[in-house]
Design a protein around this motif. Structure first.
Motif, short mmCIF file in Angstrom:
data_model
loop_
_atom_site.label_atom_id
_atom_site.label_comp_id
_atom_site.label_asym_id
_atom_site.label_seq_id
_atom_site.Cartn_x
_atom_site.Cartn_y
_atom_site.Cartn_z
N GLU A 85 8.54 6.11 -8.04
CA GLU A 85 8.60 7.09 -6.75
C GLU A 85 8.71 8.33 -6.96
OE1 GLU A 85 12.65 5.98 -5.72
OE2 GLU A 85 12.02 4.03 -4.69
N GLY A 86 8.59 8.89 -8.07
CA GLY A 86 8.93 10.51 -8.46
C GLY A 86 7.57 11.24 -8.40
N PHE A 87 7.55 12.53 -8.06
CA PHE A 87 6.44 13.47 -8.38
C PHE A 87 6.73 14.27 -9.69
CE2 PHE A 87 6.95 13.54 -3.38
CZ PHE A 87 6.35 12.19 -3.25
N TYR A 88 5.53 14.66 -10.19
CA TYR A 88 5.47 15.53 -11.16
C TYR A 88 5.81 16.88 -10.86
CZ TYR A 88 0.91 17.79 -10.35
OH TYR A 88 -0.19 18.47 -9.92
N SER A 89 5.58 17.41 -9.58
CA SER A 89 6.16 18.84 -9.12
C SER A 89 6.54 18.36 -7.58
CB SER A 89 4.65 19.64 -9.07
OG SER A 89 3.74 19.13 -8.05
N GLY A 90 7.25 19.45 -7.11
CA GLY A 90 7.42 19.56 -5.57
C GLY A 90 6.42 19.50 -4.69
N ILE A 91 6.61 19.18 -3.26
CA ILE A 91 5.71 19.57 -2.17
C ILE A 91 5.85 20.96 -1.88
CG2 ILE A 91 5.25 19.02 0.30
CD1 ILE A 91 7.35 16.73 0.07
N ILE A 101 0.42 3.19 -0.35
CA ILE A 101 0.36 1.95 -0.10
C ILE A 101 -0.41 1.34 -1.30
CG2 ILE A 101 -0.43 -0.12 1.20
CD1 ILE A 101 0.14 1.40 3.60
N GLY A 102 0.23 0.59 -2.25
CA GLY A 102 -0.71 0.31 -3.53
C GLY A 102 -0.72 -1.23 -3.41
N THR A 103 -1.43 -1.69 -4.21
CA THR A 103 -1.83 -3.35 -4.11
C THR A 103 -0.70 -3.99 -4.47
OG1 THR A 103 -4.13 -2.77 -4.58
CG2 THR A 103 -3.52 -4.90 -4.71
N THR A 104 0.34 -3.59 -5.24
CA THR A 104 1.37 -4.33 -5.56
C THR A 104 2.84 -3.67 -5.10
OG1 THR A 104 0.27 -4.58 -7.93
CG2 THR A 104 2.60 -5.08 -7.88
N THR A 105 2.62 -2.22 -4.93
CA THR A 105 3.90 -1.55 -4.41
C THR A 105 3.71 -0.70 -3.41
OG1 THR A 105 3.91 0.16 -6.12
CG2 THR A 105 5.20 -1.99 -6.58
N VAL A 106 4.70 -0.45 -2.76
CA VAL A 106 4.60 0.56 -1.56
C VAL A 106 5.95 1.49 -1.66
CG1 VAL A 106 4.76 0.82 0.92
CG2 VAL A 106 3.74 -1.23 0.02
N VAL A 107 5.62 2.88 -1.48
CA VAL A 107 6.63 3.83 -1.44
C VAL A 107 6.59 4.73 -0.07
CG1 VAL A 107 7.90 5.56 -2.73
CG2 VAL A 107 6.47 4.05 -4.00
N ASP A 123 14.51 11.31 2.22
CA ASP A 123 14.89 10.00 1.93
C ASP A 123 13.38 9.25 1.51
OD1 ASP A 123 16.13 7.71 1.32
OD2 ASP A 123 16.92 7.09 3.31
N ARG A 124 13.75 8.29 0.61
CA ARG A 124 12.40 7.35 0.43
C ARG A 124 13.03 5.96 0.22
NH1 ARG A 124 11.88 10.18 -5.67
NH2 ARG A 124 13.76 9.29 -6.58
N ALA A 125 11.83 5.03 0.40
CA ALA A 125 12.26 3.74 0.26
C ALA A 125 11.04 3.08 -0.68
CB ALA A 125 12.45 2.87 1.49
N SER A 126 11.26 2.18 -1.43
CA SER A 126 10.08 1.30 -2.18
C SER A 126 10.28 0.10 -2.24
CB SER A 126 10.08 1.99 -3.62
OG SER A 126 11.21 1.59 -4.39
N GLU A 186 7.08 -4.82 7.26
CA GLU A 186 8.17 -4.52 6.09
C GLU A 186 8.04 -2.89 6.10
OE1 GLU A 186 10.51 -5.18 3.00
OE2 GLU A 186 9.73 -6.64 4.45
N MET A 187 7.03 -2.24 6.50
CA MET A 187 7.17 -0.84 6.48
C MET A 187 8.04 -0.40 7.59
SD MET A 187 3.08 0.76 5.40
CE MET A 187 3.71 2.20 5.66
N GLY A 188 7.65 -0.89 8.85
CA GLY A 188 8.53 -0.56 9.98
C GLY A 188 9.90 -0.68 9.76
N LYS A 189 10.20 -1.85 8.98
CA LYS A 189 11.75 -2.05 8.67
C LYS A 189 12.46 -1.08 7.66
CE LYS A 189 12.96 -5.25 5.61
NZ LYS A 189 13.38 -6.38 4.80
N ASN A 190 11.51 -0.73 6.58
CA ASN A 190 12.16 0.31 5.68
C ASN A 190 12.00 1.77 6.52
OD1 ASN A 190 12.37 -0.77 2.70
ND2 ASN A 190 10.95 -1.98 3.68
N ILE A 191 11.17 2.10 7.06
CA ILE A 191 11.15 3.38 7.87
C ILE A 191 12.51 3.32 8.78
CG2 ILE A 191 9.80 4.83 9.71
CD1 ILE A 191 7.40 3.92 8.37
N ARG A 192 12.72 2.43 9.59
CA ARG A 192 13.96 2.50 10.36
C ARG A 192 15.09 2.50 9.63
NH1 ARG A 192 10.58 -1.85 12.76
NH2 ARG A 192 12.16 -3.48 11.82
#
Length: 540
Positions: free
Chosen positions: A113-119, A134-140, A153-156, A192-198
């Motif tokens: 989930e993490g970044f190597y630098s900030g936004i 959106i990855g083939t295996t995982t979504v963040v 916030d974040r969700a994966s 699934e994305m909608g559920k996690n965003i909510r």
């Protein structure tokens, strides 16, 4: 019985108790997918991995016909006696009840989930937005306060499309089989994305009506499936996508229950197998604007390689992921709890480290590469990828671990016998195929850029696999160039960072379009000497 054939057989999947309707002769895997039951499909139903098992516990409730040749080949005699079947090929011939053995669950998976630098780049914006990798295996997904200039916030989660196929090829095949299949694949992700965003909005006290924008970075196939566009054309030569850059649309148009005003923007793709996730990463690390020569490598379910700088870039894609994410490896699994992620010598003896620290359940990509690299160094595997014969091994540390399975294949026990996980000769061949493809890709990219390994100022390793692998092991087997270790940089989830920066700054979003235009795609399979290069690259 004739009436049941006409309306379909009823098959109940336990332990969830979900009942699906299946056409006579169809597979349990397809029936499960249609009913939303999550069964692993590591090879997409090709019948080569043996990891989509279901169990029949009561012969009176057995819905299947006789064992297929594929099942006889992939299942052990013990498994057959226990009532195990492969859901991808066992034919349904009557009503029945089965138990899912190889489920595809989100819990326990290691997701980057993490970044190597900030936004670092923000525009003048109001309200809130979500950026998604959106990855083939995982979504963040990342929830951003645009006015406050911060990620809140974040969700994966595991991509819910995984039960329809572990890799993009198998997912293309499934989603192209019918309009209903395409809708099923698209809907699973949107919901699934909608559920996690909510859920993120509720946790953060953000009114859903204030979420104005959703920015997507995914590979080309994932972007097609997210938008409900068939990726069928990407699955065959000339591998042309239906779009490279899709016009913005409302989230509600694809069934995402966020709010009626939320607009979806998808970042641009370069080709069928180099997508917006790579464009986002390239822009996030500054390859598209800096002068220094970088090699950007994302080894995941797909493997993409980019080389260049602000003056121009070359890119390609290779099929490395299936072996490195567990498919086609006898004891392979994803990076989840219980997966062996490290293999090393402890006081001269072979030792393993697992995700979560518990008993080993299988072997994930980083552990696989560690094991092969260590055995190469110790002379247990030769440069051609062949195991030392158990009868000839003189090293006591490994002689006691080397043996053969019932079919005579050489294998080595990585763990203790209580929780046995083996590395087999076939596994090593799969690693050679994956590594060979990556080595050829890197070699061709260097040639196109007119440089050598010494001319690379920085090697950027993106994605979960690249940031969790032991660099020395990766260099030893040939996955990454043997350059000064100070030049090798893990850039973590650069795709997610690029998506966040595109959401935070309209200027950066426009820059991704220019970055994509600077990337020249090379289709490796069309090179006249590809096979010759590939065979040479398979040696360690």
């Amino acid at each position: 019985m004739e009436y049941e054939k006409e309306r379909g057989f009823q098959i109940t999947f336990m332990p969830g108790g979900v009942t699906a309707t299946a056409a006579p002769g169809s597979s349990a895997a397809d029936a499960a997918a249609a009913a939303g039951v999550r069964i692993g499909r590591h090879c997409g139903g090709a019948g080569v991995c043996g990891k989509c098992r279901v169990a029949v516990k009561d012969r009176d409730e057995d819905p299947f016909g006789p064992l297929t040749e594929t099942e006889k080949k992939l299942l052990t005699q013990e498994e057959i006696e226990r009532g195990l079947r492969l859901s991808c090929c066992a034919p349904i011939v009557k009503n029945g009840r089965v138990y899912v053995v190889d489920g595809a669950e989100s819990e326990g998976h290691s997701i980057l989930e993490g970044f190597y630098s900030g936004i670092e780049e923000w525009g003048e914006r109001e309200g809130f937005g979500v950026a998604a990798d959106i990855g083939t295996t995982t979504v963040v997904c990342y929830l951003l306060d645009l006015r406050g200039r911060r990620a809140i916030d974040r969700a994966s989660f595991l991509n819910p499309q995984v039960p329809f196929g572990d890799d993009v090829i198998s997912r293309i095949a499934y989603s192209s089989s019918s309009n209903a299949a395409l809708r099923r694949v698209q809907r699973s992700l949107a919901e699934e994305m909608g559920k996690n965003i909510r859920a993120m909005a509720e946790r953060s006290g953000v009114p859903r009506g204030e979420i104005k924008e959703l920015v997507i970075a995914g590979n080309t196939v994932m972007e097609h499936l997210f938008a409900g566009v068939s990726p069928e054309s990407i699955g065959h030569s000339p591998y042309s996508p239906q779009f490279l850059l899709k016009d913005p649309f409302r989230a509600s148009d694809i069934g995402m229950n966020i709010n009626e005003r939320c607009v979806v923007k998808m970042l641009p793709n370069v080709a069928g197998y180099v997508g917006a996730d790579i464009v986002a990463g390239v822009a996030a690390v500054g390859m598209d604007v800096d002068d220094k020569m970088r090699l950007f490598v994302d080894i995941g379910t797909n493997n993409e390689i980019v080389i260049g700088n602000g003056g121009g870039m070359f890119c390609c894609a290779t099929a490395a992921g299936p072996a490195l994410e567990g498919a086609r490896i006898q004891y392979g699994m994803r990076a989840a709890e219980g997966a062996i992620e490290r293999v090393f010598l402890d006081n001269g003896e072979l030792a393993c480290g697992t995700i979560g620290g518990g008993a080993p359940a299988g072997l994930c990509g980083s552990g696989l590469i560690d094991a092969v690299a260590l055995l190469l160094d110790e002379g247990v595997i030769n440069a051609g990828g062949r195991f030392e014969y158990p009868e000839k091994c003189l090293d006591g540390r490994f002689a006691k671990r080397l043996g053969r399975d019932k079919k005579g294949m050489v294998r080595l026990l990585l763990t203790d016998e209580k929780n046995p996980v083996y590395l087999t000769q076939k596994d090593i061949r799969e690693v050679q195929l994956a590594v060979g493809a990556v080595k050829v890709g890197t070699e061709v990219m260097l040639e196109r850029a007119g440089t050598t390994e010494d001319g690379i100022a920085e090697v950027c390793l993106a994605g979960a696999f690249g940031n969790n692998i032991n660099v020395e092991s990766a260099v030893r087997v040939g996955l990454i160039p043997d350059v000064s270790r100070g030049k090798i940089l893990g850039v973590k989830n650069s795709s997610g960072l690029g998506a966040c920066m595109s959401l935070a700054s309209p200027g950066f979003y426009e820059r991704t379009k220019e970055a994509a235009k600077k990337m020249s795609y090379v289709e490796l399979s069309t090179l006249p000497d590809f096979q010759k290069r590939f065979l040479k690259a398979m040696s360690f």
